[in-house]
Scaffold this active site. Structure first.
Site, PDB file in Angstrom:
ATOM      1  N   GLY A  45     -11.075 137.828 -19.277  1.00  0.00           N
ATOM      2  CA  GLY A  45     -10.815 138.541 -20.677  1.00  0.00           C
ATOM      3  C   GLY A  45     -11.709 139.138 -21.342  1.00  0.00           C
ATOM      4  N   GLU A 100     -15.362 135.545 -26.629  1.00  0.00           N
ATOM      5  CA  GLU A 100     -13.848 135.404 -26.217  1.00  0.00           C
ATOM      6  C   GLU A 100     -13.148 136.699 -26.492  1.00  0.00           C
ATOM      7  OE1 GLU A 100     -11.775 134.126 -24.436  1.00  0.00           O
ATOM      8  OE2 GLU A 100     -11.311 132.077 -24.710  1.00  0.00           O
ATOM      9  N   ASP A 101     -12.410 136.856 -25.702  1.00  0.00           N
ATOM     10  CA  ASP A 101     -11.368 137.796 -25.892  1.00  0.00           C
ATOM     11  C   ASP A 101     -10.469 137.651 -27.055  1.00  0.00           C
ATOM     12  OD1 ASP A 101      -9.916 136.056 -24.599  1.00  0.00           O
ATOM     13  OD2 ASP A 101      -9.017 137.641 -23.132  1.00  0.00           O
ATOM     14  N   ASP A 104      -5.830 132.364 -29.640  1.00  0.00           N
ATOM     15  CA  ASP A 104      -4.612 132.387 -29.704  1.00  0.00           C
ATOM     16  C   ASP A 104      -4.270 130.813 -30.243  1.00  0.00           C
ATOM     17  OD1 ASP A 104      -1.639 132.368 -29.256  1.00  0.00           O
ATOM     18  OD2 ASP A 104      -1.807 132.827 -27.319  1.00  0.00           O
ATOM     19  N   LYS A 133      -5.452 135.788 -32.997  1.00  0.00           N
ATOM     20  CA  LYS A 133      -3.957 135.595 -33.231  1.00  0.00           C
ATOM     21  C   LYS A 133      -3.442 134.280 -33.956  1.00  0.00           C
ATOM     22  CE  LYS A 133      -1.349 135.923 -29.070  1.00  0.00           C
ATOM     23  NZ  LYS A 133      -0.759 136.691 -28.164  1.00  0.00           N
ATOM     24  N   PHE A 154       1.843 140.134 -27.389  1.00  0.00           N
ATOM     25  CA  PHE A 154       1.020 139.647 -26.279  1.00  0.00           C
ATOM     26  C   PHE A 154       0.332 141.225 -25.856  1.00  0.00           C
ATOM     27  CE2 PHE A 154       0.269 139.636 -21.851  1.00  0.00           C
ATOM     28  CZ  PHE A 154      -0.350 138.558 -21.527  1.00  0.00           C
ATOM     29  N   VAL A 155      -0.989 141.331 -25.942  1.00  0.00           N
ATOM     30  CA  VAL A 155      -1.605 142.361 -25.865  1.00  0.00           C
ATOM     31  C   VAL A 155      -2.412 142.558 -24.732  1.00  0.00           C
ATOM     32  CG1 VAL A 155      -2.260 142.641 -28.560  1.00  0.00           C
ATOM     33  CG2 VAL A 155      -3.665 141.224 -27.269  1.00  0.00           C
ATOM     34  N   ASP A 161      -5.296 141.000 -19.545  1.00  0.00           N
ATOM     35  CA  ASP A 161      -4.367 141.457 -18.604  1.00  0.00           C
ATOM     36  C   ASP A 161      -3.114 140.989 -18.780  1.00  0.00           C
ATOM     37  OD1 ASP A 161      -5.040 138.775 -18.257  1.00  0.00           O
ATOM     38  OD2 ASP A 161      -3.757 138.824 -16.479  1.00  0.00           O
ATOM     39  N   ARG A 167      -6.659 145.476 -17.240  1.00  0.00           N
ATOM     40  CA  ARG A 167      -7.856 144.872 -17.785  1.00  0.00           C
ATOM     41  C   ARG A 167      -8.856 146.196 -17.990  1.00  0.00           C
ATOM     42  NH1 ARG A 167      -8.161 139.551 -17.441  1.00  0.00           N
ATOM     43  NH2 ARG A 167      -7.402 138.345 -15.768  1.00  0.00           N
TER      44      ARG A 167
HETATM   45  P1  5GP Z   1      -5.843 129.887 -26.182  1.00  0.00           P
HETATM   46  O1  5GP Z   1      -6.499 129.071 -25.522  1.00  0.00           O
HETATM   47  O2  5GP Z   1      -6.535 130.112 -27.613  1.00  0.00           O
HETATM   48  O3  5GP Z   1      -4.419 129.817 -26.490  1.00  0.00           O
HETATM   49  O4  5GP Z   1      -5.656 131.316 -25.315  1.00  0.00           O
HETATM   50  C1  5GP Z   1      -7.063 132.010 -25.105  1.00  0.00           C
HETATM   51  C2  5GP Z   1      -6.773 132.653 -23.972  1.00  0.00           C
HETATM   52  O5  5GP Z   1      -5.478 132.839 -23.534  1.00  0.00           O
HETATM   53  C3  5GP Z   1      -7.428 133.904 -23.995  1.00  0.00           C
HETATM   54  O6  5GP Z   1      -8.579 133.965 -23.599  1.00  0.00           O
HETATM   55  C4  5GP Z   1      -6.677 135.066 -23.165  1.00  0.00           C
HETATM   56  O7  5GP Z   1      -7.208 134.810 -21.821  1.00  0.00           O
HETATM   57  C5  5GP Z   1      -5.291 134.232 -23.069  1.00  0.00           C
HETATM   58  N1  5GP Z   1      -4.501 135.190 -24.295  1.00  0.00           N
HETATM   59  C6  5GP Z   1      -3.943 134.677 -25.587  1.00  0.00           C
HETATM   60  N2  5GP Z   1      -3.160 135.530 -26.029  1.00  0.00           N
HETATM   61  C7  5GP Z   1      -3.013 136.697 -25.160  1.00  0.00           C
HETATM   62  C8  5GP Z   1      -2.494 138.142 -25.372  1.00  0.00           C
HETATM   63  O8  5GP Z   1      -1.927 138.363 -26.270  1.00  0.00           O
HETATM   64  N3  5GP Z   1      -2.597 138.711 -24.296  1.00  0.00           N
HETATM   65  C9  5GP Z   1      -3.341 138.363 -22.994  1.00  0.00           C
HETATM   66  N4  5GP Z   1      -3.396 139.288 -22.167  1.00  0.00           N
HETATM   67  N5  5GP Z   1      -4.117 137.073 -23.045  1.00  0.00           N
HETATM   68  C10 5GP Z   1      -4.044 136.376 -23.847  1.00  0.00           C
END
Ligand code: 5GP
Length: 181
Positions: A45, A100-101, A104, A133, A154-155, A161, A167
């Site tokens: 991402g 990181e992208d 969440d 987020k 959800f972006v 993706d 992407r």
């Molecule tokens: P976390 O571990 O913080 O919950 O999530 C991290 C990963 O979840 C991100 O690096 C990403 O790949 C994926 N992710 C979280 N939210 C989104 C979203 O809104 N859209 C997409 N495409 N991926 C997300």
């Protein structure tokens, strides 16, 4: 693939993203003031963000790419982080910048920060995320550098993706929740 390009609504345009990246890079250039940095891009991402960001960094740097996963093909996190490929060089005494992208739940970031803290005594460890987020956060992770806050969406696009697609978009978009279910 259930979602079509025409279903997507733009959240951050290409211009907004690029301008914000330049601002973040200028903060980073000030902080590191010419010291060498290891930039760690979390695939897949963050690939667009990391590769655009480094173009504006003016210190000597090396890029490393690691792969973690927590989502699979769904749009909600599995709650478990898998280290798909996390081979890293010796980061002892190095400045480390994780890119990181999106943060969440924060579980991915926590996993990685813990991994680095357990394995290396870095000179500094900073964490940059293009998106933040906060609504589903399960950890106390706060990015040191953050591009944009987003709410419960959800972006998709600019590296992020939907089931492996989109992407390649130059912008960040979202689709109505009803289309994602
Ligand atoms: P976390 O571990 O913080 O919950 O999530 C991290 C990963 O979840 C991100 O690096 C990403 O790949 C994926 N992710 C979280 N939210 C989104 C979203 O809104 N859209 C997409 N495409 N991926 C997300």
């Amino acid at each position: 693939m259930k979602i079509k390009l025409s279903d997507l609504k733009v959240l951050f345009s290409e211009e907004q993203i690029q301008n914000r990246i330049k601002e973040l890079a200028s903060e980073m250039n000030k902080f590191y003031s010419g010291e060498e940095v290891y930039v760690i891009c979390v695939l897949k991402g963050a690939v667009m963000f990391a590769t655009d960001l480094v173009k504006y960094l003016d210190m000597p740097l090396k890029m490393e790419f690691i792969r973690l996963s927590s989502y699979g093909s769904s749009t909600t996190t599995s709650g478990k982080v898998n280290a798909v490929d996390i081979k890293l060089p010796d980061l002892n005494e190095k400045n480390v910048l994780i890119v990181e992208d999106i943060v969440d739940t924060g579980l991915t970031a926590k996993f990685l920060l813990d991994f680095i803290a357990c394995n290396f005594k870095t000179k500094s460890t900073k964490f940059a995320s293009l998106l933040d987020k906060k609504i589903f956060r399960q950890t106390d992770i706060e990015p040191d550098y953050m591009g944009f806050h987003i709410d419960d969406k959800f972006v998709i696009g600019y590296g992020l993706d939907y089931d492996g697609y989109f992407r390649n978009l130059k912008y960040i978009a979202y689709a109505d929740k009803s289309l994602l279910e």
